[in-house]
Scaffold this motif. Structure first.
Motif, short mmCIF file in Angstrom:
data_model
loop_
_atom_site.label_atom_id
_atom_site.label_comp_id
_atom_site.label_asym_id
_atom_site.label_seq_id
_atom_site.Cartn_x
_atom_site.Cartn_y
_atom_site.Cartn_z
N ARG A 226 0.82 -1.21 0.00
CA ARG A 226 0.00 0.00 0.00
C ARG A 226 0.86 1.26 0.00
NH1 ARG A 226 -4.26 0.28 4.73
NH2 ARG A 226 -5.00 -1.52 3.54
N GLN A 227 1.96 1.25 0.73
CA GLN A 227 2.79 2.45 0.86
C GLN A 227 3.88 2.55 -0.19
OE1 GLN A 227 4.21 2.55 4.90
NE2 GLN A 227 2.15 2.45 5.79
N GLY A 228 3.91 1.59 -1.12
CA GLY A 228 4.89 1.66 -2.20
C GLY A 228 6.30 1.33 -1.79
N ALA A 229 6.47 0.31 -0.97
CA ALA A 229 7.82 -0.10 -0.57
C ALA A 229 8.59 -0.58 -1.80
CB ALA A 229 7.73 -1.22 0.47
N PRO A 230 9.92 -0.44 -1.79
CA PRO A 230 10.71 -0.90 -2.94
C PRO A 230 10.59 -2.40 -3.15
CG PRO A 230 12.13 -0.29 -1.10
CD PRO A 230 10.75 0.17 -0.75
N GLU A 231 10.83 -2.82 -4.36
CA GLU A 231 10.66 -4.23 -4.73
C GLU A 231 11.48 -5.16 -3.85
OE1 GLU A 231 11.55 -7.09 -8.63
OE2 GLU A 231 12.11 -4.97 -8.61
N LYS A 232 12.70 -4.74 -3.48
CA LYS A 232 13.58 -5.62 -2.71
C LYS A 232 13.04 -5.92 -1.32
CE LYS A 232 16.41 -1.73 -1.09
NZ LYS A 232 17.79 -1.16 -1.05
N PHE A 233 12.09 -5.13 -0.82
CA PHE A 233 11.51 -5.40 0.50
C PHE A 233 10.75 -6.72 0.51
CE2 PHE A 233 8.12 -4.71 3.74
CZ PHE A 233 8.95 -4.59 4.85
N ALA A 234 10.40 -7.24 -0.66
CA ALA A 234 9.71 -8.52 -0.73
C ALA A 234 10.56 -9.64 -0.14
CB ALA A 234 9.35 -8.84 -2.18
N TRP A 235 11.88 -9.51 -0.20
CA TRP A 235 12.75 -10.53 0.40
C TRP A 235 12.62 -10.54 1.92
CZ3 TRP A 235 14.69 -14.52 -1.87
CH2 TRP A 235 15.02 -14.49 -3.23
N GLN A 236 12.50 -9.37 2.52
CA GLN A 236 12.33 -9.31 3.97
C GLN A 236 10.97 -9.90 4.36
OE1 GLN A 236 12.97 -8.81 7.91
NE2 GLN A 236 14.51 -8.51 6.32
N CYS A 237 9.95 -9.66 3.56
CA CYS A 237 8.63 -10.24 3.82
C CYS A 237 8.68 -11.76 3.72
CB CYS A 237 7.60 -9.67 2.85
SG CYS A 237 7.29 -7.90 3.03
N ALA A 238 9.39 -12.26 2.71
CA ALA A 238 9.52 -13.71 2.55
C ALA A 238 10.27 -14.32 3.72
CB ALA A 238 10.23 -14.02 1.24
N PHE A 239 11.28 -13.63 4.20
CA PHE A 239 12.03 -14.10 5.37
C PHE A 239 11.14 -14.17 6.60
CE2 PHE A 239 14.31 -12.68 9.22
CZ PHE A 239 15.07 -13.80 9.44
N GLY A 240 10.32 -13.13 6.82
CA GLY A 240 9.42 -13.12 7.97
C GLY A 240 8.43 -14.27 7.92
N LEU A 241 7.86 -14.52 6.76
CA LEU A 241 6.92 -15.63 6.61
C LEU A 241 7.61 -16.97 6.91
CD1 LEU A 241 5.01 -14.59 3.37
CD2 LEU A 241 4.06 -14.70 5.68
N THR A 242 8.81 -17.15 6.38
CA THR A 242 9.54 -18.40 6.61
C THR A 242 9.85 -18.60 8.09
OG1 THR A 242 10.53 -18.20 4.41
CG2 THR A 242 11.58 -19.72 5.95
N LEU A 243 10.27 -17.53 8.74
CA LEU A 243 10.60 -17.61 10.17
C LEU A 243 9.39 -18.01 10.99
CD1 LEU A 243 13.24 -16.98 11.76
CD2 LEU A 243 12.26 -14.76 12.28
N SER A 244 8.24 -17.41 10.70
CA SER A 244 7.02 -17.72 11.45
C SER A 244 6.56 -19.15 11.19
CB SER A 244 5.91 -16.74 11.07
OG SER A 244 6.27 -15.41 11.38
N LEU A 245 6.64 -19.60 9.94
CA LEU A 245 6.20 -20.96 9.61
C LEU A 245 7.11 -22.00 10.24
CD1 LEU A 245 5.19 -20.50 5.86
CD2 LEU A 245 3.66 -20.87 7.81
N VAL A 246 8.41 -21.73 10.31
CA VAL A 246 9.33 -22.65 10.98
C VAL A 246 8.98 -22.75 12.46
CG1 VAL A 246 11.73 -22.96 11.71
CG2 VAL A 246 11.21 -22.39 9.34
N TRP A 247 8.71 -21.61 13.08
CA TRP A 247 8.32 -21.58 14.50
C TRP A 247 7.07 -22.45 14.71
CZ3 TRP A 247 9.48 -17.44 18.45
CH2 TRP A 247 8.69 -17.56 19.59
N ILE A 248 6.06 -22.23 13.90
CA ILE A 248 4.79 -22.98 14.06
C ILE A 248 5.02 -24.46 13.81
CG2 ILE A 248 2.46 -23.28 13.13
CD1 ILE A 248 2.46 -20.28 12.51
#
Length: 263
Positions: A226-248
């Motif tokens: 929504r706020q127009g983050a740069p394309e490379k921020f998608a890697w940080q989002c993917a990392f966060g999802l992976t970290l949470s899924l590993v925890w669960i």
């Protein structure tokens, strides 16, 4: 006869032909208001989209799954798995605290974490047949449930909720450390990781905390798009999802093992 003094001729030329007409007050004001230097315009940077997050997420999770499968098939030694877990912890802390968007760092974390998950999953599967499939299905169910809750706005991510959830996560990690220290002197420690009502309750709390962090990941993705983050921020989002899924996944694996042992 007109003087041919070169100095006089040059000054007369500069005062007439070279200097041009005297600017008006409006022209002087426009010259004063205009910027002294306009830097060359840069090409517009592409902003992050939901598709970017999906692609990076599949790459990160794919690297983790491939590494886990390789560790399972090759039956890596326990010390290798422990070393991979330590490396994954260090890389995860670096990526988390620096908010890194470096693909190499995030994919390396996924690979080392995958080696650890592959080994520990094979150990659990050797003790309880079918437990890994149950844990994977449980993690997928948790992911779908949290995504549904977030999409329907049943739970809204507010600053107060974020503070409460992060405090709960820090408290849970602190209890785990205390449990490990007490376990050095008392078998079972505080009982947080034992097949007992205390252990069951603590595992449920840990699963819920993992789901909360997954909720934060969804909100971070939505806000970034929504706020127009740069394309490379998608890697940080993917990392966060992976970290949470590993925890669960790890918590579901442990929780299922309690009741599978009872059978």
């Amino acid at each position: 006869m007109e003087s041919k003094n070169p100095v006089f001729s040059r000054s007369r030329q500069q005062s007439t032909g070279w200097a041009g007409p005297t600017p008006s007050p409006d022209q002087l004001q426009n010259m004063y208001d205009s910027p002294s230097y306009a830097p060359p315009s840069r090409p517009a940077q592409r902003t992050m989209t939901l598709d970017d997050v999906v692609v990076r997420g599949f790459l990160t999770l794919g690297a983790l799954v491939v590494a886990a499968a390789a560790a399972w098939i090759l039956n890596v030694p326990p010390m290798v798995a422990i070393g991979a877990a330590i490396v994954a912890l260090v890389l995860g802390l670096i990526a988390s605290f620096t908010q890194s968007t470096n693909p190499a760092l995030i994919l390396a974390y996924a690979v080392f974490q995958g080696v650890f998950l592959g080994k520990i999953s094979s150990v659990f599967e050797g003790m309880i047949s079918g437990i890994v499939l149950q844990a994977v299905l449980g993690t997928a169910f948790a992911f779908g449930a949290v995504l549904t809750v977030y999409s329907l706005r049943i739970i809204r991510v507010t600053p107060k909720l974020v503070k409460f959830g992060i405090a709960a996560g820090i408290a849970a990690i602190g209890l785990l450390l205390v449990n490990m220290l007490v376990g050095l002197f008392n078998d079972g420690g505080l009982g947080l990781r034992t097949d007992s009502p205390i252990g069951w309750a603590f595992s449920i709390v840990m699963i819920l905390i993992g789901c909360f962090f997954l909720l934060l990941d969804f909100d971070s993705i939505e806000q970034g798009v929504r706020q127009g983050a740069p394309e490379k921020f998608a890697w940080q989002c993917a990392f966060g999802l992976t970290l949470s899924l590993v925890w669960i996944y790890l918590e579901v694996l442990r929780f299922v093992s309690y009741f599978s042992n009872s059978d």
